[in-house]
Design an enzyme around this catalytic site. Sequence first.
Site, PDB file in Angstrom:
ATOM      1  N   ALA A   1     -11.046   0.949   2.303  1.00 57.62           N
ATOM      2  CA  ALA A   1     -10.699  -0.114   3.239  1.00 57.62           C
ATOM      3  C   ALA A   1     -10.809   0.439   4.650  1.00 57.62           C
ATOM      4  CB  ALA A   1      -9.294  -0.631   2.952  1.00 57.62           C
TER       5      ALA A   1
ATOM      6  N   LEU B   1      -8.525   1.069   6.866  1.00 56.97           N
ATOM      7  CA  LEU B   1      -7.494   2.013   7.299  1.00 56.97           C
ATOM      8  C   LEU B   1      -7.265   3.151   6.318  1.00 56.97           C
ATOM      9  CD1 LEU B   1      -4.817  -0.484   8.704  1.00 56.97           C
ATOM     10  CD2 LEU B   1      -6.672   0.666   9.932  1.00 56.97           C
ATOM     11  N   GLY B   2      -7.666   3.000   5.073  1.00 52.21           N
ATOM     12  CA  GLY B   2      -7.438   4.046   4.087  1.00 52.21           C
ATOM     13  C   GLY B   2      -8.321   3.867   2.877  1.00 52.21           C
ATOM     14  N   GLN B   3      -8.276   4.845   1.976  1.00 46.45           N
ATOM     15  CA  GLN B   3      -9.051   4.766   0.748  1.00 46.45           C
ATOM     16  C   GLN B   3      -8.259   5.388  -0.392  1.00 46.45           C
ATOM     17  OE1 GLN B   3     -12.375   6.321   2.845  1.00 46.45           O
ATOM     18  NE2 GLN B   3     -12.149   8.377   1.991  1.00 46.45           N
ATOM     19  N   VAL B   4      -8.591   4.974  -1.622  1.00 49.03           N
ATOM     20  CA  VAL B   4      -7.782   5.331  -2.788  1.00 49.03           C
ATOM     21  C   VAL B   4      -8.579   6.210  -3.746  1.00 49.03           C
ATOM     22  CG1 VAL B   4      -6.420   4.453  -4.714  1.00 49.03           C
ATOM     23  CG2 VAL B   4      -6.511   3.159  -2.572  1.00 49.03           C
TER      24      VAL B   4
ATOM     25  N   LYS C   1      -3.443   7.099  -2.216  1.00 49.87           N
ATOM     26  CA  LYS C   1      -3.951   6.364  -1.054  1.00 49.87           C
ATOM     27  C   LYS C   1      -3.859   7.255   0.175  1.00 49.87           C
ATOM     28  CE  LYS C   1      -3.354   1.884   1.255  1.00 49.87           C
ATOM     29  NZ  LYS C   1      -2.536   0.637   1.275  1.00 49.87           N
TER      30      LYS C   1
ATOM     31  N   ASP D   1      -1.373 -10.070   0.962  1.00 47.74           N
ATOM     32  CA  ASP D   1      -2.834  -9.945   0.875  1.00 47.74           C
ATOM     33  C   ASP D   1      -3.281 -10.158  -0.568  1.00 47.74           C
ATOM     34  OD1 ASP D   1      -5.353  -9.584   1.852  1.00 47.74           O
ATOM     35  OD2 ASP D   1      -5.258  -7.393   1.914  1.00 47.74           O
TER      36      ASP D   1
END
Length: 558
Positions: A129, A131-134, A147, A282
């Site tokens: 995404a 702002l971050g990634q998993v 995350k 969301d």
Amino acid sequence: MVTLVNLRAYWRFLVVLYQFFPLIVAYTRDKRKYLLFGGGRRVTTEMRVERADILLESLLTLGPTFIKLGQLLSTRPDILPPEYIEVLGTLQDDVPAAPWDESKAVLEAELGPVEEAFDAFDTEPISGASLGQVYVAEYEGEKVAVKVRRPGIEDLVEADLRVIRWSMPLLMRFIGEGRAFSLENLADEFAKTIREEMDYAEEAETLVEIQENFADDDTLVIPEPIPERSDDRVLTMEYLPGTKINNIDALDDLGVDRTELATNLQRIYLQMIVEDGVFHADPHPGNLSVTDDGRIIFYDFGMHGEVDPFIQDKIVEFYIAVANQDVDGILDTLIEMGTLSPNVDRQVMGDVMELAIADARGDDIEQYRVNQILEQVESTIYEFPLRLPRNLALVLRVAGVVEGVCVTLDPEFDFISVATDYLTEEGYREESVQKIIEGVGQQGQKTAQSLFRVPPKLERVLDRADRDNLTLNVRLEDNRGVLDKLAKRLIYGIFLSFGFVSTVIIYALNPENLVAVGAAGAPTGVVALLLWRSFRSRKGLRATPQFTRQNLKERRRE
């Protein structure tokens, strides 16, 4: 000394200005067709859709912060026209993953060496995404989801927030006073929201709170956070794989009852909003999955909202009014929530509501969807400026997205029926009836008191009228300057008539003296031009927009 963030902000400001330059020119030409002179021009639906597409591409090009800004704007029909809302509603928070080495640096800065913090770690992210990634890893023999905040995102966001703040004076030139107020508030709100979403410690707290609220509910699953492997930049939680909620074929293969699934999803959100006051904000299909036994898995609590008790009560009243097809009740509730101005034209808004309900109604009198009503309200919101509270905007967005997911699961899904059943089971409808009875009783008491107070006052008024001693003060509200406009036109007309007659007399007495005729005719021409411009202006006198069934159908087709 100028900081690095300021230098980056100056550069980003130039980049943003370059990206939005075509839109700036277009909006400037709306006021002056030839930029520096000429009248305004009419903006059609097609032009708005085209500009919304340009805005969408610009936001995607500018990166994470502006993608988030676009998503927030898609929930604000009090700021943007419906064409923009629809286009920005397609904006997905999906950007290319950052290189593993950069993410690894963030992980090790927070938790130490990856090999020591986790038993195993898959360096390919399973989702990314803005702002971050998993990532998927193993911790104490169990699979976990990790995350990680995107590397360097903090400096970029801070620079972009400064750019947005610097851009406000420029944006104010293209919007009305009411929307300027909302836009200025939105800038502060956005800064707060995006900083909260980058704080994974707060996300973990929200996750735990919602998990506790549904501790006795077996229709959903929320991943368990792992505090010892989490902080404000890293969030480690239980790994819960599942089938995407919009993968209809896979759900059918699992034997999941899709109607029941949609009903459970709707009831979960009703509890979050109406009962608990904190909700997952969301709910797009990427954040919702289904276990093999039909339970709903919720992911990503970074975007969340809170609802205060007053708004909760008003939302309940709104749902009940919609179920009862009570147009006045719907309008009263929207006004009390601050969604509509108390001075709004109730007749116009009532027509919109009645037509929306009639157009959406099926064979059964309650077979219509609240989302269709909200679409009509949102379309009218831009024409009747308002100040929409942030969390109420989130509630509206969540209601629309959830209903879209439910209809995907079951095309015949009846949102109102589910909401009505839930409110009835929880006792809200009985409370509403009790409030009405109490209100009727209070009104009866006031009416009885008035029966004793009014006659003496009325007798005094009639006595004064009989003695020709009655004075009536009338106050005329003219917030839009209509009387001022009419007075100017009247004065222009008088001067024009006087100047025209004077010019004709001078010409008749001495037709060969063109200088004298011109001297008299020039001021007359100027007055005529001023009078013509006053009628050409779009400000001042304006008819109340009329909403008809045909009008709504045309707007829906557009």
